[in-house]
Design a protein around this motif. Structure first.
Motif, PDB file in Angstrom:
ATOM      1  N   HIS A 291       0.964  -1.164  -0.351  1.00 35.90           N
ATOM      2  CA  HIS A 291       0.089  -0.682  -0.495  1.00 35.90           C
ATOM      3  C   HIS A 291       0.524   0.960   0.571  1.00 35.90           C
ATOM      4  CE1 HIS A 291      -2.534   3.170   1.542  1.00 35.90           C
ATOM      5  NE2 HIS A 291      -3.489   2.303   0.631  1.00 35.90           N
ATOM      6  N   GLY A 292       1.877   1.344   0.778  1.00 41.07           N
ATOM      7  CA  GLY A 292       2.650   2.381   1.140  1.00 41.07           C
ATOM      8  C   GLY A 292       3.506   2.115  -0.364  1.00 41.07           C
ATOM      9  N   GLU A 293       3.550   1.765  -0.524  1.00 35.05           N
ATOM     10  CA  GLU A 293       4.496   1.656  -2.962  1.00 35.05           C
ATOM     11  C   GLU A 293       3.604   1.718  -3.401  1.00 35.05           C
ATOM     12  OE1 GLU A 293       7.900   0.664  -3.914  1.00 35.05           O
ATOM     13  OE2 GLU A 293       8.434  -0.212  -1.473  1.00 35.05           O
ATOM     14  N   VAL A 294       2.257   1.484  -2.996  1.00 38.47           N
ATOM     15  CA  VAL A 294       1.521   2.400  -4.914  1.00 38.47           C
ATOM     16  C   VAL A 294       1.280   3.739  -4.080  1.00 38.47           C
ATOM     17  CG1 VAL A 294      -1.068   2.683  -4.731  1.00 38.47           C
ATOM     18  CG2 VAL A 294      -0.231  -0.037  -4.431  1.00 38.47           C
ATOM     19  N   LYS A 295       1.084   4.620  -2.900  1.00 43.15           N
ATOM     20  CA  LYS A 295       1.469   5.829  -2.666  1.00 43.15           C
ATOM     21  C   LYS A 295       2.394   6.517  -3.532  1.00 43.15           C
ATOM     22  CE  LYS A 295      -1.693   5.833   1.902  1.00 43.15           C
ATOM     23  NZ  LYS A 295      -1.384   5.742   3.374  1.00 43.15           N
ATOM     24  N   LEU A 296       3.314   5.375  -3.348  1.00 40.43           N
ATOM     25  CA  LEU A 296       4.818   6.192  -3.809  1.00 40.43           C
ATOM     26  C   LEU A 296       4.384   6.959  -5.487  1.00 40.43           C
ATOM     27  CD1 LEU A 296       7.389   4.875  -1.433  1.00 40.43           C
ATOM     28  CD2 LEU A 296       6.809   7.950  -1.611  1.00 40.43           C
ATOM     29  N   ALA A 297       4.171   5.923  -5.832  1.00 39.95           N
ATOM     30  CA  ALA A 297       3.817   5.776  -7.705  1.00 39.95           C
ATOM     31  C   ALA A 297       3.223   6.107  -7.892  1.00 39.95           C
ATOM     32  CB  ALA A 297       3.793   4.010  -7.732  1.00 39.95           C
ATOM     33  N   LEU A 298       1.387   6.752  -7.276  1.00 38.64           N
ATOM     34  CA  LEU A 298       0.817   7.509  -7.358  1.00 38.64           C
ATOM     35  C   LEU A 298       1.436   8.886  -7.832  1.00 38.64           C
ATOM     36  CD1 LEU A 298      -2.739   6.851  -5.755  1.00 38.64           C
ATOM     37  CD2 LEU A 298      -2.207   6.410  -8.060  1.00 38.64           C
ATOM     38  N   ALA A 299       2.288   9.570  -6.547  1.00 38.15           N
ATOM     39  CA  ALA A 299       3.204  10.444  -6.622  1.00 38.15           C
ATOM     40  C   ALA A 299       3.958  10.592  -7.307  1.00 38.15           C
ATOM     41  CB  ALA A 299       3.826  10.302  -4.808  1.00 38.15           C
ATOM     42  N   GLU A 300       4.824   9.321  -7.499  1.00 36.58           N
ATOM     43  CA  GLU A 300       5.750   9.522  -9.262  1.00 36.58           C
ATOM     44  C   GLU A 300       4.766  10.172 -10.184  1.00 36.58           C
ATOM     45  OE1 GLU A 300       8.359   6.429  -9.335  1.00 36.58           O
ATOM     46  OE2 GLU A 300       9.508   7.057  -7.117  1.00 36.58           O
ATOM     47  N   LEU A 301       4.182   8.864  -9.858  1.00 36.38           N
ATOM     48  CA  LEU A 301       2.875   9.665 -11.850  1.00 36.38           C
ATOM     49  C   LEU A 301       2.154  11.023 -11.784  1.00 36.38           C
ATOM     50  CD1 LEU A 301       1.129   5.828 -12.214  1.00 36.38           C
ATOM     51  CD2 LEU A 301       3.060   6.609 -13.333  1.00 36.38           C
ATOM     52  N   ARG A 302       1.955  11.448 -10.365  1.00 36.19           N
ATOM     53  CA  ARG A 302       1.387  12.680 -10.459  1.00 36.19           C
ATOM     54  C   ARG A 302       2.176  13.465 -11.009  1.00 36.19           C
ATOM     55  NH1 ARG A 302       0.059  12.872  -5.518  1.00 36.19           N
ATOM     56  NH2 ARG A 302      -1.809  11.173  -6.418  1.00 36.19           N
ATOM     57  N   ASP A 303       3.636  13.376 -10.555  1.00 32.97           N
ATOM     58  CA  ASP A 303       5.239  14.219 -10.499  1.00 32.97           C
ATOM     59  C   ASP A 303       5.581  14.299 -12.646  1.00 32.97           C
ATOM     60  OD1 ASP A 303       4.794  15.227  -7.678  1.00 32.97           O
ATOM     61  OD2 ASP A 303       6.693  14.469  -7.750  1.00 32.97           O
ATOM     62  N   LEU A 304       5.539  13.117 -12.917  1.00 30.11           N
ATOM     63  CA  LEU A 304       5.525  12.811 -13.857  1.00 30.11           C
ATOM     64  C   LEU A 304       4.209  13.364 -15.306  1.00 30.11           C
ATOM     65  CD1 LEU A 304       7.375  12.013 -16.485  1.00 30.11           C
ATOM     66  CD2 LEU A 304       6.138   9.409 -15.842  1.00 30.11           C
ATOM     67  N   ALA A 305       3.248  13.265 -14.475  1.00 31.61           N
ATOM     68  CA  ALA A 305       2.028  14.026 -15.301  1.00 31.61           C
ATOM     69  C   ALA A 305       2.141  15.615 -15.245  1.00 31.61           C
ATOM     70  CB  ALA A 305       0.687  13.992 -14.614  1.00 31.61           C
ATOM     71  N   ARG A 306       2.831  16.504 -14.298  1.00 33.49           N
ATOM     72  CA  ARG A 306       2.534  17.590 -13.456  1.00 33.49           C
ATOM     73  C   ARG A 306       3.962  18.006 -14.872  1.00 33.49           C
ATOM     74  NH1 ARG A 306       3.443  17.746  -8.906  1.00 33.49           N
ATOM     75  NH2 ARG A 306       1.785  18.336  -8.084  1.00 33.49           N
ATOM     76  N   GLY A 307       5.493  16.864 -14.699  1.00 32.91           N
ATOM     77  CA  GLY A 307       6.839  17.399 -15.893  1.00 32.91           C
ATOM     78  C   GLY A 307       6.138  17.962 -17.211  1.00 32.91           C
ATOM     79  N   ILE A 308       5.010  16.726 -18.210  1.00 35.32           N
ATOM     80  CA  ILE A 308       4.176  16.601 -19.250  1.00 35.32           C
ATOM     81  C   ILE A 308       3.141  18.255 -19.201  1.00 35.32           C
ATOM     82  CG2 ILE A 308       2.929  15.944 -20.859  1.00 35.32           C
ATOM     83  CD1 ILE A 308       3.898  12.802 -19.355  1.00 35.32           C
ATOM     84  N   HIS A 309       1.764  18.142 -18.137  1.00 38.32           N
ATOM     85  CA  HIS A 309       1.722  19.294 -18.614  1.00 38.32           C
ATOM     86  C   HIS A 309       0.654  18.951 -17.488  1.00 38.32           C
ATOM     87  CE1 HIS A 309      -0.857  22.425 -20.469  1.00 38.32           C
ATOM     88  NE2 HIS A 309      -1.537  22.125 -19.962  1.00 38.32           N
ATOM     89  N   PRO A 310       0.237  20.280 -16.215  1.00 38.32           N
ATOM     90  CA  PRO A 310      -0.230  19.787 -15.270  1.00 38.32           C
ATOM     91  C   PRO A 310      -1.331  20.218 -15.523  1.00 38.32           C
ATOM     92  CG  PRO A 310       1.660  21.829 -15.372  1.00 38.32           C
ATOM     93  CD  PRO A 310       1.783  21.217 -16.091  1.00 38.32           C
ATOM     94  N   ALA A 311      -2.690  19.456 -14.416  1.00 37.31           N
ATOM     95  CA  ALA A 311      -4.107  20.114 -14.410  1.00 37.31           C
ATOM     96  C   ALA A 311      -4.037  20.733 -14.078  1.00 37.31           C
ATOM     97  CB  ALA A 311      -4.593  18.279 -14.001  1.00 37.31           C
ATOM     98  N   ILE A 312      -3.294  21.260 -13.053  1.00 39.64           N
ATOM     99  CA  ILE A 312      -4.012  22.739 -12.825  1.00 39.64           C
ATOM    100  C   ILE A 312      -3.920  23.628 -13.408  1.00 39.64           C
ATOM    101  CG2 ILE A 312      -1.428  23.645 -11.361  1.00 39.64           C
ATOM    102  CD1 ILE A 312      -2.921  25.137  -9.460  1.00 39.64           C
ATOM    103  N   LEU A 313      -2.967  23.670 -14.935  1.00 35.44           N
ATOM    104  CA  LEU A 313      -2.430  24.608 -15.634  1.00 35.44           C
ATOM    105  C   LEU A 313      -3.792  24.491 -16.841  1.00 35.44           C
ATOM    106  CD1 LEU A 313      -0.863  26.452 -17.243  1.00 35.44           C
ATOM    107  CD2 LEU A 313       0.181  24.936 -18.011  1.00 35.44           C
ATOM    108  N   THR A 314      -4.132  23.417 -17.185  1.00 31.09           N
ATOM    109  CA  THR A 314      -5.396  23.261 -17.501  1.00 31.09           C
ATOM    110  C   THR A 314      -6.964  23.515 -17.124  1.00 31.09           C
ATOM    111  OG1 THR A 314      -4.293  21.629 -18.843  1.00 31.09           O
ATOM    112  CG2 THR A 314      -6.825  21.702 -19.164  1.00 31.09           C
ATOM    113  N   ASP A 315      -6.829  23.782 -15.818  1.00 28.48           N
ATOM    114  CA  ASP A 315      -8.495  23.562 -15.803  1.00 28.48           C
ATOM    115  C   ASP A 315      -8.812  24.868 -14.958  1.00 28.48           C
ATOM    116  OD1 ASP A 315      -8.973  20.692 -15.382  1.00 28.48           O
ATOM    117  OD2 ASP A 315      -7.996  19.888 -14.345  1.00 28.48           O
ATOM    118  N   ARG A 316      -7.640  25.188 -14.660  1.00 28.72           N
ATOM    119  CA  ARG A 316      -7.598  26.434 -13.332  1.00 28.72           C
ATOM    120  C   ARG A 316      -6.570  28.648 -14.283  1.00 28.72           C
ATOM    121  NH1 ARG A 316      -6.285  26.407  -7.770  1.00 28.72           N
ATOM    122  NH2 ARG A 316      -7.094  27.387  -7.452  1.00 28.72           N
TER     123      ARG A 316
END
Length: 440
Positions: A291-316
């Protein structure tokens, strides 16, 4: 019989009691041969005083070293003027024969290809003339953009593209009109070498100035169009290189980060499933670790998505996205965004990643205690200013990340200006074209 006083070979004055006075010449001789105090005697007597001195010999009698009456630059200009005649004769004959044959044969199918090939030859002649001007006159003219033919266009598109080449026609005009000037410069320069060589440097400089004007006006690229083509080609290469680098970075981040963590998670869940019947407590601990590994993987994927194009930039939009990037910086950052509306998504994305990378540089290399980000619109330009109070010394011409930012901004007609003296502070100003979302 009494002895008379010495007279040094001169007659004594009349009268037995007249006082003796030496003659004026003798007095002058005596004064000239008087010994000056503090001056040593020479082997031939005391050194003569007054204005009359012995002639000086030795190094002072040497002649100055011989020097060339004309400098190297002048000789280059003279060589260029003397070469004008053979080059201009060759160019005039080439253009005359080419145009004559092309026009005569234009009534047939052969004439137009002859004109097209002749224009290509004019380009080669212009290249030789630019090289001669660069070598002898120091005139550096950029090479025109090569003709880009369609790969699958066929014969007639190639013919039409070649015939409407403005650079080739201007080179042909240069070769055609140069013959009278080549005759005049050759004659004047050759005659001046024998009868007017003292004024030849000024004469050669004046004549070559005319050559420089001709080269710049007729052999240069097509000004604004050529420059725009070069800028677009450079921007296209920068966009392609940036896209390739981003793809490699995303692949590396996925392979080294999230992918490796997901593989470890799958192995842990498999072991937990095997231990569940035998040791439920150990299996529960392994599930907790997974479960802890899943949380870390989600955080890394979130950072990777932010590096491609952050969702907050598209939404707000840009203001919240830049505030989020400033919150992740290790240096306190104040953000001020004054935009009447949102720009086109492409411009908005470039502005966000520009600020994000500049803030990363501030946090890693500047040693600053504070920074600021200001974004505003001025006319049809979007302006970004990132300032910090760090040590300074940032340069955009040393192959650093600032050089990559400069290329990325240049691909969309943007600019990057860096003001970073040693000791700080540093101010980086980025300028982007404003584009509305409808036209983006």
């Amino acid at each position: 019989m009494t002895a008379s006083p010495p007279t040094s070979g001169r007659a004594a004055p009349d009268g037995p009691h007249a006082p003796y006075a030496p003659a004026a010449a003798e007095t002058a001789d005596a004064s000239e041969t008087s010994v000056t105090p503090g001056v040593p005697d020479t082997p031939h007597g005391p050194r003569a005083g007054g204005a009359a001195e012995a002639p000086r010999t030795g190094e002072d009698d040497r002649l100055p070293p011989p020097r060339a009456p004309l400098g190297a630059r002048t000789w280059k200009e003279i060589a260029h003027l003397l070469l004008n005649l053979p080059m201009d004769i060759a160019g005039f004959l080439y253009v005359s024969v080419w145009v004559y044959c092309g026009l005569l044969l234009s009534v047939t199918v052969v004439g137009l290809p002859v004109l097209a090939l002749g224009l290509a030859g004019c380009r080669l002649f212009g290249r030789a003339e630019r090289a001669r001007a660069r070598l002898l006159l120091g005139v550096r003219v950029e090479e025109p953009t090569p003709i880009r033919h369609r790969v699958h266009g066929g014969f007639f598109p190639w013919l039409w593209t070649s015939l409407k080449d403005p650079v080739g026609w201007r080179h042909a005009l240069y070769s055609f009109v140069r013959l009278p000037w080549g005759i005049a410069t050759f004659t004047v320069c050759l005659a001046s070498l024998f009868v007017a060589w003292p004024v030849l440097p000024w004469l050669a400089r004046g004549l070559t100035h005319v050559d420089r004007v001709m080269v710049r006006s007729l052999l240069s690229p097509s000004d604004e169009l050529e420059r725009r083509i070069a800028e677009l080609e450079s921007g296209r290469r920068a966009v392609a290189d940036t896209a390739s680098a981003d793809l490699r970075r995303i692949e590396r981040d996925l392979h080294d980060g999230a992918q490796a963590r997901l593989v470890s998670l799958a192995m842990g869940l498999g072991l937990a499933r095997e231990k569940l019947p035998e040791d439920p407590q150990a299996a529960a601990r392994m599930v907790d670790e997974a479960h802890g590994e899943v949380k870390l993987a989600l955080a890394e994927l979130r950072d990777l998505a932010r590096g491609i194009h952050p969702a907050i930039l598209t939404d707000r939009g840009l203001d919240p996205a830049l505030s989020d990037a400033a919150a992740r910086c290790t240096v306190p950052v104040t953000v001020s965004v004054d935009l009447p509306a949102r720009p086109a998504p492409a411009i908005e994305g470039i502005a966000y990643f520009t600020v994000s990378e500049l803030l990363q540089n501030v946090g890693k290399h500047s040693g600053a205690t504070g920074a600021s980000v200001d974004v505003w619109r001025s006319g049809d330009r979007l302006l970004i200013r990132v300032a910090d109070d760090g040590r300074g010394g940032a340069r955009a011409d040393r192959g650093t990340g600032l050089a990559g930012l400069t290329e990325r901004l240049g691909s969309v007609d943007g600019l990057l200006l860096v003001d970073s003296p040693d000791g700080g502070p540093t101010t980086v100003t980025a300028e982007l074209p404003w584009r509305d979302p409808a036209g983006g």
